[in-house]
Write an enzyme that holds these catalytic residues in place. Structure first.
Site, mmCIF file in Angstrom:
data_model
loop_
_atom_site.group_PDB
_atom_site.id
_atom_site.type_symbol
_atom_site.label_atom_id
_atom_site.label_comp_id
_atom_site.label_asym_id
_atom_site.label_seq_id
_atom_site.Cartn_x
_atom_site.Cartn_y
_atom_site.Cartn_z
ATOM 1 N N CYS A 1 0.825 -1.208 0.000
ATOM 2 C CA CYS A 1 0.000 0.000 0.000
ATOM 3 C C CYS A 1 0.860 1.259 0.000
ATOM 4 O O CYS A 1 0.509 2.274 -0.604
ATOM 5 C CB CYS A 1 -0.927 -0.003 1.205
ATOM 6 S SG CYS A 1 -0.084 -0.144 2.807
ATOM 7 N N ASN B 1 -7.982 4.312 -2.423
ATOM 8 C CA ASN B 1 -7.360 3.119 -1.869
ATOM 9 C C ASN B 1 -6.695 2.325 -2.986
ATOM 10 O O ASN B 1 -6.753 2.698 -4.159
ATOM 11 C CB ASN B 1 -8.414 2.273 -1.152
ATOM 12 C CG ASN B 1 -7.829 1.373 -0.087
ATOM 13 O OD1 ASN B 1 -6.615 1.181 -0.003
ATOM 14 N ND2 ASN B 1 -8.685 0.806 0.742
ATOM 15 N N HIS C 1 -2.120 1.455 7.311
ATOM 16 C CA HIS C 1 -2.376 1.317 5.873
ATOM 17 C C HIS C 1 -2.166 2.666 5.193
ATOM 18 O O HIS C 1 -2.717 3.685 5.618
ATOM 19 C CB HIS C 1 -3.815 0.832 5.665
ATOM 20 C CG HIS C 1 -4.184 0.581 4.238
ATOM 21 N ND1 HIS C 1 -3.489 -0.287 3.416
ATOM 22 C CD2 HIS C 1 -5.190 1.081 3.468
ATOM 23 C CE1 HIS C 1 -4.061 -0.321 2.220
ATOM 24 N NE2 HIS C 1 -5.084 0.523 2.222
#
Length: 376
Positions: free
Chosen positions: A152, A311, A290
């Site tokens: 990520c 995302n 994250h």
């Protein structure tokens, strides 16, 4: 006419019995039988391309699926909810499995030492009520997928660089996360085992730029075999460095997002089944796990202020791959720690696209004066 005690008691009992009956019907209708859930599961397997080969694995995954479905339906039955949960490709994973495969943000406090005043919010600053960098052409339209790789951090970094490069040069180029996974090993980035956008920005600067994902495509595998040396002449985007937004300050973060997309860390362990709405659910407000990219902010008439977050779990998750997260939280860290570690790349003339708030005010006053003179 006065109502007798006996009549009042009978009326009360009738209302109570009706309420109980309605409650029983509602509860019965909301409880799916095993056959219904199994049918849903089989359909979900087809839609998500799932195929289990291990002995008993399909049955084990079905049990997890049932538990997750129950959690989703219980949440969505709350009339006061601010967001919806839904089935998606993560619906057969336990919480531990999801966190191990799809989270990977790492941030040491020492990496936040480069706090800059560039986006420090000051009294009198005039900021837009809403921002969406997608509409301004600074966000790659295709929502990317990190897959079962804790990368990520690489996606949040490339997204921020893609944004500032487009703002500065007018050219939107989709950049290579795989180059960062394979080649950025000198700092505290560890490929699919996690990392941080700060170190990715350092790597891009020191490496003389980063190539496009068309040249160096994403595999989602942690091979540590860097192929970028062969592509030295194909570097397409460079940056001058990075800075940190004043931490624990949502107004400064808002100011920063008004200028460019910003990489942040959020606590996302409880967001696997987020579907839509403004997320106000459970999470840590102290530290994130994250990396994501804030590409805007706004206000919903129903759910209030929110951050618009891109995302890296694909377009099937959330609102087409995006999350709306509660903004203007009552703690300085922001909801889900969104304001704890905001970082951004810098590029020559990177602030030229937007007038500073003070200059903006002067321009507005000047325009009003011109209008007043014209009306005389």
């Amino acid at each position: 006419m006065a109502i007798s005690f006996r009549t009042l008691a009978l009326l009360t009992l009738s209302v109570l019995l009706i309420s109980i009956s309605l409650g029983v019907v509602t509860a019965t209708e909301s409880q799916r039988n095993e056959g219904e859930v199994l049918t849903m599961y089989e359909q979900w397997l087809v839609e998500n391309g799932k195929n289990y080969n291990g002995l008993g694995e399909k049955e084990r995954r079905f049990k997890i699926f049932k538990d997750n479905l129950k959690r989703i339906e219980e949440h969505n039955s709350d009339p006061n909810r601010s967001y919806e949960r839904g089935l998606n490709k993560f619906s057969d994973l336990t919480a531990d499995e999801f966190q191990a495969s799809y989270l990977g943000g790492k941030m040491e406090k020492k990496s936040l030492s480069d706090v800059a005043e560039r986006y420090q919010y000051k009294e009198g600053d005039v900021l837009p009520d809403e921002v969406d960098w997608r509409e301004r052409g600074a966000v790659v339209p295709r929502v990317k997928r990190q897959g079962e790789c804790g990368s990520c951090w690489a996606f949040a970094a490339t997204g921020a660089v893609e944004g500032i490069n487009q703002i500065t040069t007018g050219e939107l180029v989709s950049l290579s996360e795989q180059e960062l996974i394979d080649c950025d090993r000198g700092n505290d980035n560890f490929g699919c085992a996690g990392g941080g956008a700060v170190w990715a920005f350092e790597f891009i600067k020191e490496n003389g730029g980063i190539v496009s994902d068309e040249v160096y495509g994403y595999t989602g595998e942690d091979t540590a075999a860097c192929k970028a040396i062969e592509m030295k002449t194909t570097r397409v985007v460079t940056i001058n460095g990075h800075e940190v937004v004043p931490v624990n300050d949502e107004m400064s973060l808002k100011k920063a997002v008004a200028y460019q997309p910003i990489s942040v860390m959020i606590s996302a362990a409880n967001m696997s089944d987020y579907k839509s709405g403004v997320y106000k659910g459970a999470c840590s407000n102290l530290w994130g796990d994250h990396n994501v990219l804030i590409v805007g902010y706004g206000t919903s008439s129903d759910e209030g202020d929110y951050w618009l977050i891109r995302n890296s779990w694909g377009p099937e998750w959330g609102e087409g791959g995006y999350l709306r997260l509660q903004r203007n939280f009552h703690e300085p860290t922001g909801k889900c720690a969104v304001a704890v570690a905001p970082v951004y790349p810098i590029k020559s003339n990177s602030s030229s696209h937007l007038l500073s708030p003070s200059v903006f005010k002067l321009v507005v006053l000047f325009v009003f004066q011109l209008i007043s003179l014209a009306l005389l």
